[in-house]
Design an enzyme around this catalytic site. Structure first.
Site, PDB file in Angstrom:
ATOM      1  N   CYS A 140       0.815  -1.220   0.000  1.00 20.29           N
ATOM      2  CA  CYS A 140       0.000   0.000   0.000  1.00 20.29           C
ATOM      3  C   CYS A 140       0.848   1.270   0.000  1.00 20.29           C
ATOM      4  CB  CYS A 140      -0.953   0.008   1.193  1.00 20.29           C
ATOM      5  SG  CYS A 140      -0.148  -0.199   2.770  1.00 20.29           S
ATOM      6  N   GLN A 167       2.822   6.095   8.518  1.00 18.74           N
ATOM      7  CA  GLN A 167       1.774   5.148   8.113  1.00 18.74           C
ATOM      8  C   GLN A 167       0.654   5.029   9.141  1.00 18.74           C
ATOM      9  OE1 GLN A 167       5.139   2.569   5.812  1.00 18.74           O
ATOM     10  NE2 GLN A 167       3.217   1.499   6.175  1.00 18.74           N
ATOM     11  N   ARG A 273       5.160   3.946  11.843  1.00 18.22           N
ATOM     12  CA  ARG A 273       3.718   3.945  12.143  1.00 18.22           C
ATOM     13  C   ARG A 273       3.423   5.139  13.034  1.00 18.22           C
ATOM     14  NH1 ARG A 273       0.780   0.921   9.363  1.00 18.22           N
ATOM     15  NH2 ARG A 273       1.805  -1.015   9.961  1.00 18.22           N
ATOM     16  N   HIS A 280      -1.837   6.931   4.369  1.00 14.96           N
ATOM     17  CA  HIS A 280      -0.396   6.995   4.641  1.00 14.96           C
ATOM     18  C   HIS A 280       0.157   8.310   4.087  1.00 14.96           C
ATOM     19  CE1 HIS A 280      -0.636   3.014   6.041  1.00 14.96           C
ATOM     20  NE2 HIS A 280       0.073   2.357   5.133  1.00 14.96           N
TER      21      HIS A 280
HETATM   22  N1  HSE Z   1       2.132  -2.869   5.085  1.00 14.12           N
HETATM   23  C1  HSE Z   1       1.260  -1.765   5.129  1.00 14.12           C
HETATM   24  C2  HSE Z   1       1.209  -1.148   6.486  1.00 14.12           C
HETATM   25  C3  HSE Z   1      -0.132  -2.197   4.772  1.00 14.12           C
HETATM   26  O1  HSE Z   1       1.628  -1.817   7.443  1.00 14.12           O
HETATM   27  O2  HSE Z   1       0.779  -0.015   6.632  1.00 14.12           O
HETATM   28  C4  HSE Z   1      -0.442  -2.478   3.365  1.00 14.12           C
HETATM   29  O3  HSE Z   1       0.562  -2.758   2.460  1.00 14.12           O
END
Ligand code: HSE
Length: 375
Positions: A140, A167, A273, A280
């Site tokens: 994503c 993210q 994150r 994102h």
């Molecule tokens: N790997 C991505 C995430 C989610 O952890 O945000 C979708 O690819």
């Protein structure tokens, strides 16, 4: 009863976060009129499924290989474990239908094509002409970045890109979204009486929140750490060279989506994150192959496809339109903070933000199915 002329399309994993967004988009676009959907469950076969076109459905068994073999296409919203088990068995038994998913298991197989058609329609067409039948949505983060900057990447202008990601919790799954909100509630409740109490100093409030964030009272079953009031600069497992798997995908899948040989365009990512819900954000520092004026670069970026939303590089426009809150739930991918970097005129800064559940997951699958149906 299914009509004879329409394709039969199976949807395992339709109730998860990506599956739910996919169903919502298919209903919005009226897609279910074009094929006969069969909803499948790994645990609730025989129970009622969603109503489609005013008709009730019954869930089929997502592990029933004989039943799956009768389908023309399968659009899976499960993860790699399901793909590995079911796709392998189906293909080994000669199933010749279209497999569409966004799991990483098949992404780098020579028999697969990565799907993100506003960016790589030509690559998808060629793959279908070559007889490929595994159409796989890419990571994503990479998909959102390329949706924003397809113009630059496709024009061969990018020598190198360094990418810092911010993210959203929904990229980690629906339970993680709930955990963010539980942490927010838990943290707020610890200091709620202090916030309007003039006798409490900000340092007392800060100390109390820090103590709560590292205490066992904070719900952390999913993330393992606080995400509220925190940043987690590691996503997924470790791979070589000190990278996380999420960061490695930035390099591999950027080239993969564009149909380029591995490492044609080099990228480095640092993926983190943050406590946003959906969408994102990605900050890029790009080395261009040549110096072009800003208005030309903006035109190249903007004209790539209809979903690029160019945000002027002002504080007000940026804070209004270049945020996860602004883009979540929309198909627009916002691109802003565009400027030549201090390093020199061949160096461009940019910030991209887009709903990773839409363009990063559900939408490329929906559109891949449309492409297959329309052939
Ligand atoms: N790997 C991505 C995430 C989610 O952890 O945000 C979708 O690819």
């Amino acid at each position: 009863m299914y009509s004879m002329s329409k394709m039969q399309v199976g949807f395992p994993g339709y109730r998860g976060m990506v599956g739910s967004v996919l169903q919502e988009r298919m209903i919005e676009e009226g897609d279910f009129k074009e094929f006969d959907p069969i909803f499948l469950s790994t645990s609730q076969a025989g129970q009622p499924g969603p109503e489609v076109n005013g008709e009730p459905t019954v869930l089929a068994d997502a592990y029933d290989i004989a039943a799956l073999s009768g389908l023309d296409a399968i659009v899976s919203c499960h993860g790699s474990e399901y793909t590995e088990k079911v796709h392998t068995e189906l293909r080994s038994k000669g199933w010749d239908g279209f497999w569409i998913d966004s799991a990483s298991h098949l992404r780098n197989e020579p028999s697969s094509v990565l799907v993100l058609d506003p960016v790589n329609a030509g690559v998808i067409d060629k793959a279908l002409e070559d007889g490929k039948k595994d159409l796989i949505g890419a990571n994503c983060t990479v998909s959102v970045m390329l949706m924003g900057l397809a113009g630059l990447f496709k024009s061969g202008l990018v020598e190198y890109a360094s990418i810092a990601t911010y993210q959203a919790v929904s990229g980690a799954g629906s339970k993680n979204v709930i955990e963010l909100l539980k942490q927010a509630g838990s943290l707020g409740s610890v200091v709620s009486e202090d916030l309007d109490n003039p006798a409490k100093t900000i340092l007392e409030i800060d100390k109390k929140t820090k103590e709560h964030l590292i205490s066992s009272d904070l719900p952390t079953d999913e993330f393992g750490f606080p995400i509220m009031g925190n940043v987690l600069p590691w996503i997924d497992s470790k791979v070589e060279n000190g990278q996380s798997r999420e960061e490695q995908k930035g390099l591999i899948e950027t080239n993969g989506i564009l149909g380029l040989e591995p490492d044609t365009i080099i990228t480095d990512s640092l993926c983190a994150r943050v406590g946003s819900m959906r969408s994102h954000g990605e900050a890029l520092f790009i080395d261009l192959k040549k110096d072009l004026p800003m208005d030309e670069l903006e035109e190249i970026i903007k004209s790539a496809h209809q979903w690029v939303k160019l945000v002027p590089n002002t504080k007000e426009d940026t804070l209004t339109n270049l945020t996860p809150v602004a883009t979540s739930g929309t198909l627009e991918v916002a691109v802003g903070r565009l400027r030549k970097l201090n390093k020199g005129p061949k160096h461009l800064g940019a910030f991209v933000v887009g709903d990773q559940l839409l363009w990063g997951a559900a939408e490329p699958l929906r559109r891949a199915l449309q492409i297959v149906i329309s052939r």
